[in-house]
Design an enzyme around this catalytic site. Sequence first.
Site, PDB file in Angstrom:
ATOM      1  N   CYS A   1       0.816  -1.229   0.000  1.00 16.59           N
ATOM      2  CA  CYS A   1       0.000   0.000   0.000  1.00 16.59           C
ATOM      3  C   CYS A   1       0.844   1.271   0.000  1.00 16.59           C
ATOM      4  CB  CYS A   1      -0.951   0.005   1.177  1.00 16.59           C
ATOM      5  SG  CYS A   1      -2.055  -1.395   1.156  1.00 16.59           S
TER       6      CYS A   1
ATOM      7  N   HIS B   1      -3.401   7.094   2.867  1.00 17.23           N
ATOM      8  CA  HIS B   1      -3.818   5.778   2.391  1.00 17.23           C
ATOM      9  C   HIS B   1      -5.205   5.457   2.958  1.00 17.23           C
ATOM     10  CE1 HIS B   1      -4.006   1.744   1.167  1.00 17.23           C
ATOM     11  NE2 HIS B   1      -3.826   1.234   2.369  1.00 17.23           N
TER      12      HIS B   1
ATOM     13  N   ASN C   1     -10.255  -0.290   0.352  1.00 18.62           N
ATOM     14  CA  ASN C   1      -8.796  -0.137   0.365  1.00 18.62           C
ATOM     15  C   ASN C   1      -8.244  -0.668  -0.961  1.00 18.62           C
ATOM     16  OD1 ASN C   1      -6.054  -0.469   0.690  1.00 18.62           O
ATOM     17  ND2 ASN C   1      -6.173  -1.427   2.697  1.00 18.62           N
TER      18      ASN C   1
END
Length: 321
Positions: free
Chosen positions: A111, A248, A278
Site C-alpha cells: 500500500c 492511504h 482499500n
Amino acid sequence: MSIRIMGTGSALPGRRVENREIVELVDTSDEWIRERTGIGSRHVSTGETVVALAADACGQALADAGRQAEEVELLLVATCSPEDVAPCMACQVQSRIGAGNAVAFDLNAACAGFLFALHTAWAYVEAGIYRNALIAGSEVLSKLVDWEDRGTCILFGDGAGAVYVEKCETGGILSFVQHADGSRGAVLAGGSRPLENPWAGQRDFQKFLRMDGREVFAFALRQVPLNVEEALGKAHLTVGDVELFVLHQANRRIIEGISKRLGADISLFPMNLDQVGNTSSAAIPLLLDQLNRKGKLRRGMRLVLSGFGAGLTCGACVMEW
Ligand code: ACO
C-alpha cells in the site's frame, strides 16, 4: 530542483460490490463493516486487469497534463497484485499507451507502493537522469483475497490511479521519508506461488492474503503521524501549514485516529474509502485524481501524502501542488 504533479487519472472496474453482497458470503453485516471500517462498497474486477486499469489511468493523467505518451521518459507501476511476473506491468502499460521512449519497470511496496514510486521518480529527476515520469498504482487484489475470510474480504477493492510528474525549479515535492520493517512481514502476507522444480518437491504456499488487522491498525496509528511529522520537519513546516492530508485509504477509524494524534481537523482528511474500499497502491493517486477533478486542488496548496502497508512499509511526502 524537484518534481511537480502536472496531471492525474484513475480507473475503476465496472462492477461495484455493496456490503450487502459480502454479507451473503461471510458472517458479517453492513453495519459492522461501515462502523468498523467506513467502507460501504468497493469495485471488483470481472475481467479488468492491473495493466488495463493502469493504462486507462495513465492515459487520463497524460491528457490532463496535455502531454503525449512518446514524451514520457520513465514509467513506473506500483502493484502487489501483478497478473504476470514477466513482462512486468509497466512494460505492458508502456506498450498499450504507446510510451515507446520510456524506461518502464514495476515496484512493490504494497500500500506504500505509489509513494515509494513517486520518491523513486523524484530521485531519478534529482540525479539528472530523467525529466519526467508517469507513475501508476494499480491493483486487482480481489484475486488474492480469501472471500471466505471476513477479516480481509470486507476491506479491499480493485482500481488504479496515476500521476504524470515533471521536473520543476520551485515547489513540487518539498520532502519525503520512507521506511521498511521486514522483520514484521508476517503481519500482512500472502500471494505466494508454489515452488515447483525437479529438486524442490511441493512446498507450502500462501495463496490468500492473511492479516493481523489489530497489529496493522496499531502500526498505522503509531507510524503515520511520526512519518508526517518527520517529513514536515525536513521541509521546515508544521502540521498547521498543511491544507490537505491525502492518506492511504485503509480504514476511516485509522484516518480519524491519525487526525487526532496530529491535532489537525478531520475536515482536512479527504476520504473515498466508503465508495472504493482499500485499493492498496492505487488509493492515494485515485483519491488525488478525484480531488483534482472536483477542483479541490489549487496550485501552491500544501499537501501531505502518507501511506503504510505490507512489508511493513510506510512513508510520507510533503508537496506544493
Ligand atoms: N464482521 C463481523 N465481525 C468481524 C468481522 C467482520 N467482517 N471481522 C472481524 N470480526 C470480529 C472478530 O472476529 C472479533 O470477534 P471476537 O472479539 O469475538 O474475537 C471482533 O470482530 C473484533 O475483531 P478486531 O479484529 O479487533 O476488529 P477491529 O475493530 O480491529 O476491525 C479491521 C478489524 C477492520 C480489520 C481493523 O483491524 C483494520 O482495519 N485493521 C487495519 C487493516 C488494514 O489497514 N489493512 C490494510 C493494510 S494496507 C496493505 O498493505 C494491503
